[in-house]
Design a protein around this motif. Sequence first.
Motif, PDB file in Angstrom:
ATOM      1  N   LEU A   1      30.027  67.001  52.757  1.00 16.45           N
ATOM      2  CA  LEU A   1      29.901  65.952  51.746  1.00 16.45           C
ATOM      3  C   LEU A   1      31.269  65.339  51.423  1.00 16.45           C
ATOM      4  O   LEU A   1      31.409  64.122  51.322  1.00 16.45           O
ATOM      5  N   VAL A   2      32.279  66.188  51.289  1.00 19.93           N
ATOM      6  CA  VAL A   2      33.635  65.697  51.026  1.00 19.93           C
ATOM      7  C   VAL A   2      34.144  64.919  52.235  1.00 19.93           C
ATOM      8  O   VAL A   2      34.735  63.842  52.103  1.00 19.93           O
ATOM      9  N   ALA A   3      33.882  65.438  53.432  1.00 22.51           N
ATOM     10  CA  ALA A   3      34.334  64.766  54.659  1.00 22.51           C
ATOM     11  C   ALA A   3      33.707  63.378  54.782  1.00 22.51           C
ATOM     12  O   ALA A   3      34.386  62.420  55.167  1.00 22.51           O
ATOM     13  N   ARG A   4      32.437  63.257  54.440  1.00 21.04           N
ATOM     14  CA  ARG A   4      31.780  61.940  54.501  1.00 21.04           C
ATOM     15  C   ARG A   4      32.444  60.938  53.568  1.00 21.04           C
ATOM     16  O   ARG A   4      32.621  59.776  53.924  1.00 21.04           O
ATOM     17  N   TRP A  41      36.051  56.043  53.162  1.00 19.89           N
ATOM     18  CA  TRP A  41      37.181  55.354  52.539  1.00 19.89           C
ATOM     19  C   TRP A  41      38.472  55.461  53.351  1.00 19.89           C
ATOM     20  O   TRP A  41      39.542  55.038  52.893  1.00 19.89           O
ATOM     21  N   TRP A  42      38.389  55.994  54.559  1.00 19.96           N
ATOM     22  CA  TRP A  42      39.566  56.267  55.391  1.00 19.96           C
ATOM     23  C   TRP A  42      40.446  55.037  55.606  1.00 19.96           C
ATOM     24  O   TRP A  42      41.674  55.134  55.609  1.00 19.96           O
ATOM     25  N   ASP A  43      39.853  53.882  55.799  1.00 18.54           N
ATOM     26  CA  ASP A  43      40.631  52.670  56.088  1.00 18.54           C
ATOM     27  C   ASP A  43      41.642  52.344  54.996  1.00 18.54           C
ATOM     28  O   ASP A  43      42.642  51.676  55.261  1.00 18.54           O
ATOM     29  N   GLU A  44      41.413  52.814  53.789  1.00 22.68           N
ATOM     30  CA  GLU A  44      42.370  52.578  52.706  1.00 22.68           C
ATOM     31  C   GLU A  44      43.673  53.331  52.915  1.00 22.68           C
ATOM     32  O   GLU A  44      44.712  52.904  52.442  1.00 22.68           O
ATOM     33  N   ILE A  45      43.632  54.450  53.589  1.00 23.70           N
ATOM     34  CA  ILE A  45      44.844  55.267  53.719  1.00 23.70           C
ATOM     35  C   ILE A  45      45.480  55.184  55.101  1.00 23.70           C
ATOM     36  O   ILE A  45      46.654  55.448  55.261  1.00 23.70           O
ATOM     37  N   GLN A  46      44.697  54.874  56.110  1.00 18.25           N
ATOM     38  CA  GLN A  46      45.221  54.882  57.472  1.00 18.25           C
ATOM     39  C   GLN A  46      44.413  53.915  58.340  1.00 18.25           C
ATOM     40  O   GLN A  46      43.690  54.336  59.240  1.00 18.25           O
ATOM     41  N   PRO A  47      44.560  52.616  58.113  1.00 16.71           N
ATOM     42  CA  PRO A  47      43.707  51.639  58.804  1.00 16.71           C
ATOM     43  C   PRO A  47      43.928  51.548  60.310  1.00 16.71           C
ATOM     44  O   PRO A  47      43.036  51.114  61.033  1.00 16.71           O
ATOM     45  N   LYS A  48      45.062  52.002  60.803  1.00 14.46           N
ATOM     46  CA  LYS A  48      45.338  51.871  62.241  1.00 14.46           C
ATOM     47  C   LYS A  48      44.761  53.005  63.077  1.00 14.46           C
ATOM     48  O   LYS A  48      44.739  52.926  64.299  1.00 14.46           O
ATOM     49  N   GLU A  49      44.308  54.073  62.438  1.00 17.61           N
ATOM     50  CA  GLU A  49      43.727  55.203  63.168  1.00 17.61           C
ATOM     51  C   GLU A  49      42.392  55.575  62.536  1.00 17.61           C
ATOM     52  O   GLU A  49      42.352  55.978  61.379  1.00 17.61           O
ATOM     53  N   PRO A  50      41.300  55.452  63.263  1.00 11.28           N
ATOM     54  CA  PRO A  50      39.988  55.813  62.713  1.00 11.28           C
ATOM     55  C   PRO A  50      39.928  57.293  62.314  1.00 11.28           C
ATOM     56  O   PRO A  50      40.571  58.143  62.931  1.00 11.28           O
ATOM     57  N   SER A  51      39.150  57.575  61.297  1.00  9.61           N
ATOM     58  CA  SER A  51      38.998  58.965  60.847  1.00  9.61           C
ATOM     59  C   SER A  51      38.441  59.850  61.949  1.00  9.61           C
ATOM     60  O   SER A  51      38.816  61.019  62.060  1.00  9.61           O
ATOM     61  N   LYS A  63      38.765  70.031  58.143  1.00  8.47           N
ATOM     62  CA  LYS A  63      39.533  70.455  56.972  1.00  8.47           C
ATOM     63  C   LYS A  63      40.857  69.703  56.879  1.00  8.47           C
ATOM     64  O   LYS A  63      41.254  69.255  55.804  1.00  8.47           O
ATOM     65  N   ALA A  64      41.545  69.556  58.007  1.00 10.50           N
ATOM     66  CA  ALA A  64      42.821  68.835  58.018  1.00 10.50           C
ATOM     67  C   ALA A  64      42.622  67.359  57.690  1.00 10.50           C
ATOM     68  O   ALA A  64      43.457  66.749  57.012  1.00 10.50           O
ATOM     69  N   MET A  65      41.527  66.784  58.157  1.00 12.04           N
ATOM     70  CA  MET A  65      41.241  65.382  57.859  1.00 12.04           C
ATOM     71  C   MET A  65      41.040  65.195  56.355  1.00 12.04           C
ATOM     72  O   MET A  65      41.573  64.261  55.749  1.00 12.04           O
ATOM     73  N   ILE A  66      40.293  66.100  55.728  1.00  9.85           N
ATOM     74  CA  ILE A  66      40.062  66.031  54.285  1.00  9.85           C
ATOM     75  C   ILE A  66      41.384  66.176  53.534  1.00  9.85           C
ATOM     76  O   ILE A  66      41.700  65.393  52.626  1.00  9.85           O
ATOM     77  N   GLU A  67      42.159  67.165  53.903  1.00  5.87           N
ATOM     78  CA  GLU A  67      43.442  67.399  53.239  1.00  5.87           C
ATOM     79  C   GLU A  67      44.361  66.184  53.385  1.00  5.87           C
ATOM     80  O   GLU A  67      44.986  65.732  52.416  1.00  5.87           O
TER      81      GLU A  67
END
Length: 89
Positions: free
Chosen positions: A31-34, A39-49, A59-63
Amino acid sequence: MKKIMVWTVVITHRHGRNTHVASSEDAAEELVARFCRDWWDEIQPKEPSVAFEARHGRKAMIEHYFDRQNELDGSETADVEQHELELPQ
């Protein structure tokens, strides 16, 4: 009484709060990962989640998401807690 375990997930962000209940720790983490993926594009738009997660794991992606989001505006948190519930029979 029958006892079951549930996990609560509370994600606080600039638009409010999302609250969920999951039946396993893995489901709570998903649920957290989803949320992070959405919202990933807000923090790192050049690399897809998906690419980041494939290389580093969920876990690393969430962190990384919350670390980076908090560097940008300091307002997002995700809290996951385990609870034992007693159900009447």
